[in-house]
Design a protein around this motif. Structure first.
Motif, PDB file in Angstrom:
ATOM      1  N   LYS A  57      -3.653   7.225  -2.264  1.00 51.62           N
ATOM      2  CA  LYS A  57      -3.252   5.834  -2.027  1.00 51.62           C
ATOM      3  C   LYS A  57      -3.285   4.984  -3.295  1.00 51.62           C
ATOM      4  N   LYS A 109       1.285   5.356  -0.067  1.00 54.22           N
ATOM      5  CA  LYS A 109       0.477   6.477   0.385  1.00 54.22           C
ATOM      6  C   LYS A 109       1.301   7.755   0.396  1.00 54.22           C
ATOM      7  N   ILE A 159      -2.656   0.673  -4.259  1.00 56.52           N
ATOM      8  CA  ILE A 159      -2.440  -0.665  -3.711  1.00 56.52           C
ATOM      9  C   ILE A 159      -2.035  -1.581  -4.855  1.00 56.52           C
ATOM     10  N   GLU A 217       0.865  -1.170   0.000  1.00 57.62           N
ATOM     11  CA  GLU A 217       0.000   0.000   0.000  1.00 57.62           C
ATOM     12  C   GLU A 217       0.903   1.221   0.000  1.00 57.62           C
TER      13      GLU A 217
END
Length: 498
Positions: free
Chosen positions: A99, A74, A101, A72
């Motif tokens: 974000k 960010k 992923i 992830e």
């Protein structure tokens, strides 16, 4: 941008799913040998390389078990990065405002693109989570642009010589040279080199010498295969091509040696020095959106004196303002500036009765944290008399400030250790003293007798004393007794004083 979470599934020593939350600054990994600290580094390598499953699967699991790593990412700059030319077509994978992923998995699957075409996904593919479709997808070419999204620099404890052979862009020396020399391409010196190259390899130089050979080759080609013109061309190599022929020399006692021929200690010292210089130069560039670079450093304390470790930590702290850092370590010196608000500390264990990996939530109990005692106990499982006394004093102060009572509420904990001792003795899991732990060689005297082992240990540490004949007055507590007492105090802290 930083890695905010890593999720491992059946990856090497981590069976099942394991989530690891991370800090944007420095993340420390400590604990037992062979417990999985560097496995976190390997997981990031797996995301980037996608090597065969058998290299990464947890031992003793079925060959059909899924092996995957999920990252992830960010940060405020995620949206900006997706606005660059190389990454624009992946803007639909932005989760929220900040974000991304991504995942690599051995489990084969399919997804449907915007044109309704079904596409396959395998271990070779990196996938991005689509917040609209709620599935991981693999747009064409996404593997090739992964390096535009983030980059990594690994410094392992077992360095390889090839890491220092030349200035290729894959190692830290190459990154440093490439960034510093970007402006050199427009310099007068480079223009003069281009002119000199043209003379040396042009019609008045090497090309002239080879003209006869060129003509002969062209003649045969025309006779046998048809009309074609042959020309030997020696274009000017790019600056990167020159770098590939470079190397780093270290001079000691007047003798210059290629760094690849030096010992591991010198090589590691050079790697850490290059990282510090590179990060410093990188931080000086303002107004330019650069690909985030994450540093993964395995046991940086190796071969370093404690004072040198202090200096290295100070440098890494500065680097962490702009670049995320991951450190595996066995050194308490690298944790002496640990701050639970800006760092993360994960403790790894091979003990079957403990979790494989566990985030530390205890350092910070003391108002002057972190102390050496705290670091050694929570990070390295080393109980010490010093930490026992620090914890005892803090709990006593907390009990007083919270007006804790004992003897059915008739008395309040005050300055005296005896009243705190009595308050502790009323806890259900208290460790009481016995006849082996009293004031005078197993004989009860008229003075106050410690009710708890916790108070006994504290008093013994502060006042071991000697009997007139030179024999110890008190039985010295064992390390195991000190550890049990610390654990008891931590339970009291969590349940009644936190």
């Amino acid at each position: 941008m930083y890695i905010s979470k890593i999720t491992l599934e059946n990856f090497r020593c981590f069976e099942g799913k394991t989530d690891i939350l991370l800090n944007s600054g420095i993340n420390f990994f400590v604990g037992d040998n062979n417990a999985g600290k560097t496995t976190i580094f390997k997981a990031v390598e797996f995301i980037k390389s996608g090597k065969i499953k058998e290299e990464w699967i947890t031992k003793n699991l079925s060959k059909d078990a899924e092996v995957s790593v999920e990252l992830e990412l960010k940060g405020d700059d995620v949206a900006q990065l997706l606005g660059t030319d190389k990454l624009k077509k992946y803007q639909s994978y932005l989760v929220g405002d900040d974000k991304l992923i991504l995942k690599r998995s051995s489990k084969e699957s399919t997804w449907t693109d915007s044109k309704g075409k079904e596409k396959n996904i395998s271990l070779k593919n990196i996938t991005f989570y689509n917040p609209e479709t709620k599935v991981f997808e693999n747009p064409s070419g996404i593997d090739t642009v992964l390096s535009s999204l983030f980059d990594t620099q690994f410094v392992y404890s077992d360095l390889k010589n090839e890491d220092y052979q030349g200035f290729g862009k894959t190692n830290i020396a190459g990154r440093l040279i490439s960034d510093v020399t970007e402006q050199f391409k427009t310099s007068p010196e480079w223009q003069e080199l281009k002119r000199a190259h043209s003379v040396a390899f042009g019609t008045e130089g090497l090309a002239q010498l080879l003209s006869e050979v060129q003509s002969r080759v062209q003649g045969i080609l025309n006779e046998q295969y048809g009309e074609a013109k042959v020309e030997f061309n020696f274009g000017l190599p790019t600056l990167d091509n020159f770098f590939k022929n470079g190397n780093i020399l270290l001079e000691e006692n007047g003798i210059k040696t290629d760094v690849s021929e030096k010992g591991t200690g010198m090589q590691r010292a050079l790697a850490l020095s290059l990282i510090q210089v590179y990060a410093g130069i990188d931080n000086q560039v303002s107004g330019i959106l650069k690909t985030p670079l994450f540093f993964f450093i395995d046991e940086p304390e190796t071969f370093l004196h404690p004072q040198a470790q202090d200096k290295l930590l100070a440098s890494l702290e500065k680097i962490s303002d702009n670049s995320q850092i991951f450190i595996t370590t066995h050194s308490p010196y690298l944790l002496r500036s640990y701050n639970k608000n800006s760092h993360k500390l994960y403790i790894f264990s091979r003990n079957p009765d403990e979790k494989r990996i566990q985030e530390d939530t205890h350092i910070g109990i003391l108002p002057y944290s972190p102390s050496w005692g705290e670091i050694n106990y929570f990070a390295f499982k080393v109980a010490s008399p010093e930490f026992h006394n620090e914890l005892f004093g803090e709990l006593h102060n907390l009990a007083r400030s919270k007006n804790k009572t004992f003897e059915n509420g008739s008395k309040t904990v005050g300055k005296g250790i005896s009243c705190f001792d009595t308050w502790l003795s009323e806890r259900s899991d208290v460790i009481p003293t016995d006849l082996e732990h009293v004031n005078f060689k197993g004989k009860v005297n008229n003075s106050y007798q410690d009710k708890t082992m916790t108070s006994y240990i504290r008093n013994h540490i502060d006042h071991p004393g000697d009997y007139p004949d030179g024999q110890p007055v008190r039985k010295k507590p064992t390390i195991e007794e000190i550890k049990d007492s610390i654990e008891f105090m931590l339970k009291v802290y969590e349940s009644e004083l936190k």
